[in-house]
Design a protein around this motif. Structure first.
Motif, PDB file in Angstrom:
ATOM      1  N   ILE A  34       1.050  -1.422   0.394  1.00  0.00           N
ATOM      2  CA  ILE A  34      -0.110  -0.613  -0.374  1.00  0.00           C
ATOM      3  C   ILE A  34       0.778   1.346  -0.136  1.00  0.00           C
ATOM      4  O   ILE A  34       0.811   2.031  -0.331  1.00  0.00           O
ATOM      5  N   LEU A  35       1.930   1.113  -0.164  1.00  0.00           N
ATOM      6  CA  LEU A  35       3.093   2.379   0.118  1.00  0.00           C
ATOM      7  C   LEU A  35       2.872   3.151  -0.503  1.00  0.00           C
ATOM      8  O   LEU A  35       3.485   4.185  -0.624  1.00  0.00           O
ATOM      9  N   PRO A  36       3.133   2.558  -2.014  1.00  0.00           N
ATOM     10  CA  PRO A  36       3.398   3.937  -3.360  1.00  0.00           C
ATOM     11  C   PRO A  36       2.129   4.351  -2.749  1.00  0.00           C
ATOM     12  O   PRO A  36       1.660   5.686  -3.834  1.00  0.00           O
ATOM     13  N   ALA A  37       0.561   3.684  -2.930  1.00  0.00           N
ATOM     14  CA  ALA A  37      -0.412   4.564  -3.427  1.00  0.00           C
ATOM     15  C   ALA A  37      -0.518   5.377  -1.765  1.00  0.00           C
ATOM     16  O   ALA A  37      -0.832   7.086  -2.382  1.00  0.00           O
ATOM     17  N   PRO A  86      -1.302  -5.429 -10.369  1.00  0.00           N
ATOM     18  CA  PRO A  86      -2.657  -3.964 -10.708  1.00  0.00           C
ATOM     19  C   PRO A  86      -3.244  -3.169  -9.992  1.00  0.00           C
ATOM     20  O   PRO A  86      -3.760  -2.337 -10.880  1.00  0.00           O
ATOM     21  N   ILE A  87      -3.469  -3.806  -8.532  1.00  0.00           N
ATOM     22  CA  ILE A  87      -4.627  -3.332  -8.001  1.00  0.00           C
ATOM     23  C   ILE A  87      -3.828  -2.317  -7.566  1.00  0.00           C
ATOM     24  O   ILE A  87      -4.945  -0.876  -7.192  1.00  0.00           O
ATOM     25  N   ILE A  88      -2.880  -2.515  -6.923  1.00  0.00           N
ATOM     26  CA  ILE A  88      -2.312  -1.289  -6.154  1.00  0.00           C
ATOM     27  C   ILE A  88      -1.955  -0.257  -8.156  1.00  0.00           C
ATOM     28  O   ILE A  88      -2.269   0.862  -6.867  1.00  0.00           O
ATOM     29  N   GLY A  89      -1.933  -0.661  -8.695  1.00  0.00           N
ATOM     30  CA  GLY A  89      -1.715   0.333  -9.747  1.00  0.00           C
ATOM     31  C   GLY A  89      -2.881   1.055  -9.641  1.00  0.00           C
ATOM     32  O   GLY A  89      -2.909   3.052  -9.975  1.00  0.00           O
TER      33      GLY A  89
END
Length: 328
Positions: A34-37, A86-89
């Motif tokens: 989750i950190l990139p988001a 994909p879902i994190i992107g």
């Protein structure tokens, strides 16, 4: 703010649950994914005020909401076995679009309230955001659970008590799959994951539609707001219209130095020939009247303090005393 946090907050809960239950990640691994988001959110918060100086606030907020709608819509097309990337992107795209609404909406709310009510307006803005977050989890979570229960297909051969838990929620289904023998437990887990992903798809589709509607409303209601202007400079040197506090820099400023102001009163008898002078003559203190004497060049005024002046006054006093004696 209320609707935005209601939608994105619910999506965040569904995505973290998807990473742990469907993708099989541990809580720590899911948090790291989750950190990139979260970084995308922070970057959007920093860039949004800069963009608002060039773009009208209503258009910027509406454009950000449309970008979030695109990110949420991408979740609809992600299958259950696609993995976390994909879902994190898609979630990063969603968070990038929410930056203008979160940063600019706070300023709009505070700016629309009178100064004495600014604290109340800020508190109301914060409470509405937190309430929207909680309400979104409740409403959209209920929707996702309802979709799961409607679509989960319990394989044959599952005991009645275990089947009831599988139909209730994906967490119970994951726990029940571990208690069943090999292939049967795997079939239960696949069915639960597929139903949970279908629930996520429905919630994401609803969020995308609502975000598009919210973008349209924002564009219409906030179309009168101009771009942000930079804050005025607090440095008088940077503002040519700012009043100068330096008397040397302002020729009209009153001078505190009598030498620099020809109209200022001056009480020094040496520099002012009109000032009264008090001098002792023959032991008596007399007050001399203002006088002006000429120097040898006849240009400078000399106050009465020289030996010649004292002699003149002494002779005048003697003459007056003689005249008084003759009258007697």
């Amino acid at each position: 703010m209320f609707i935005g946090t209601m939608l994105t907050g619910a999506m965040m809960v569904f995505i973290t649950q998807h990473l742990q239950i469907v993708d099989g990640l541990s809580p720590r691994s899911a948090g790291l994914w989750i950190l990139p988001a979260a970084i995308a959110t922070a970057a959007s918060f920093q860039v949004s005020p800069l963009l608002a100086r060039r773009v009208r606030q209503g258009r910027l907020i509406a454009g950000g909401l449309l970008l979030s709608a695109v990110g949420v819509a991408l979740v609809v097309f992600i299958p259950a076995d696609a993995g976390p990337l994909p879902i994190i992107g898609a979630f990063m795209v969603t968070n990038l679009g929410m930056g203008p609404m979160v940063t600019l909406a706070t300023g709009i709310v505070l700016g629309s309230a009178p100064p004495e009510r600014a604290g109340s307006a800020g508190a109301l803005n914060e409470v509405s955001g937190e309430f929207g977050y909680a309400l979104g989890i409740a409403l959209l979570g209920s929707l996702g659970t309802a979709v799961y229960r409607a679509l989960v297909d319990v394989p044959a051969g599952v005991p009645g008590g275990v089947a009831a838990g599988v139909r209730d929620n994906v967490t119970a289904a994951s726990a029940a799959a571990g208690s069943l023998p090999g292939e049967l437990g795997e079939r239960v887990l696949v069915a639960a994951r597929d139903a949970s992903t279908s629930g996520l798809h429905v919630v994401a589709g609803v969020c995308a539609v609502v975000l598009v509607g919210l973008a349209a409303v924002s564009l219409r209601m906030l179309r009168h707001l101009p771009p942000l202007t930079s804050a005025p400079s607090a440095d008088p040197a940077g503002d040519p219209k700012a009043p100068s506090a330096d008397p040397a820099g302002d020729p009209k400023a009153p001078s505190a130095d009598p030498a620099g102001d020809p109209k200022a009163p001056f009480a020094d008898p040496v520099s002012d020939p009109k000032a009264p002078s008090a001098e002792p003559i023959d032991g008596d203190l007399i007050t001399a009247q203002p006088r002006r004497t000429q120097s040898s060049q006849g240009a400078a005024a000399v106050p009465g303090g020289t030996t010649e002046d004292k002699a003149v006054r002494h002779r005048a006093k003697q003459d007056a005393a003689l005249r008084e004696a003759e009258r007697r």
